[in-house]
Write a protein that holds these residues in place. Structure first.
Motif: not given
Length: 343
Positions: A142-147, A153-154, A293-302, A328-334
């Motif tokens: 399991x890959x533990x990834x981050x944005x 950017x912040x 289970x194998x694969x990836x999980x990605x963690x971000x601001x949201x 807030x704009x990154x989380x909102x997808x702006x």
């Protein structure tokens, strides 16, 4: 960093031939702790930065300790002294029947691919490595990834605002440990955020090719400050503490990474926080709950997987408000398509 009570049990474990790789003994430092409530055993293999890096590896250990406390698992840590110890250390946990073995960092990518492939019945997780890009793509990894680009950017946006506010040429710098995907995601986001806040800013970047030697990072930072950099972002683990020391010495802003490094002093503008502790805990909980289970999980601001640390009280409230709006704009997808590669 204050040593936790768990670290008082640090031992040097000499693994008998047959338990390490190639019939050799391992000289890895280990930390052992147990609690009741679960029969699960989890092993953690740090990179050569060790638990005292005040960031990446330390956060992984905090996640392990939380799992010990809340989930009742038994845990052990091997602190690698060299990259050659990665395979033996990871293999030892698998041979000893550990329920999950966790690698910390991109430098362990090849080692964990090898070991997970050799031990298909064991479960593995690794911070900062994409399981789908591993040579063997082991189904038990399991890959533990981050944005990282989002938090980069912040802090870059804030650094840009600070430089723009000051008289003179606007210049900021960053010191990376190695040109790896997670390191570059931090730096690419940092550069993009700074340019969004201050389009005329100059961004400097260099790599130390090291995650431990503070002198290397300090010299790079000093060189960037000599070129006019008013803020230095360290993305180099323990080595990067030297870059922050250079910032302190020369009276410019330092920006921490992974953990909130504001405790280092008033020269810290803020930190690009990466919640490795949360990722490690979540991976362990998946095993405890029988959902791994194998694969990836990605963690971000949201989902609060990355964030911005404490901002210096010297920063005007108007700038803090702008940074929070960007968040807030990154989380909102702006704000989309933040760069992930340093050109």
């Amino acid at each position: 960093m204050k040593k936790s009570a768990a670290l008082l049990g640090v031992l040097v474990l000499l693994i008998a031939a047959g338990c390490g790789g190639g019939g050799k003994k391992s000289s890895a430092n280990t930390t052992t702790a147990t609690t009741g409530g679960s029969n699960m055993k989890v092993g953690l293999v740090t990179d050569i930065g060790g638990l005292n890096d005040r960031g990446f590896n330390h956060l992984s250990f905090l996640g392990l300790q939380r799992a010990q406390s809340e989930l009742g698992i038994e845990q052990r840590v091997y602190q690698a002294k060299s990259t050659q110890e990665y395979v033996p250390n990871l293999s030892t946990f698998a041979r000893q029947g550990y329920d999950l073995t966790i690698g910390v960092g991109f430098t362990e990518a090849t080692a964990i691919d090898t070991v997970a492939t050799n031990f298909p019945q064991s479960k593995f997780a690794i911070v900062d490595v994409d399981q789908t890009e591993e040579p063997h793509k082991p189904a038990n990894l399991l890959g533990l990834l981050f944005k990282e680009q989002e938090t980069g950017y912040l802090v870059g946006y804030l650094a840009g605002l600070e430089e723009k506010r000051k008289p003179g040429k606007d210049v900021i710098g960053s010191v990376g440990g190695q040109k790896q995907p997670p390191v570059d995601r931090f730096i690419a986001g940092y550069q993009a955020g700074a340019k969004a806040a201050d389009p005329g800013i100059t961004v400097l970047n260099n790599y130390s090719e090291d995650f431990s030697d503070q002198a290397k990072c300090k010299q790079i930072a000093l060189n960037q400050i000599e070129q006019g950099a008013g803020a230095i972002f360290q993305v180099a683990g323990g080595c990067g503490l030297g870059a922050l020391d250079a910032a302190k010495e020369k009276g410019v802003w330092g920006i921490g990474v992974d953990a909130d490094q504001s405790f280092l002093g008033p020269h810290i503008l803020t930190s690009a926080v990466k919640r490795v502790d949360t990722a490690v805990f979540d991976a362990i909980k998946l095993v405890v709950d029988g959902k791994f289970k194998g694969g990836n999980i990605t963690f971000g601001l949201k989902d609060n997987g990355v964030g911005i640390g404490k901002i210096s009280p010297k920063v005007p409230k108007s700038e803090v408000a702008k940074v929070m709006q960007i968040r807030a704009d990154i989380i909102a997808g702006k704000i989309k398509n933040i760069p992930t590669e340093v050109k």
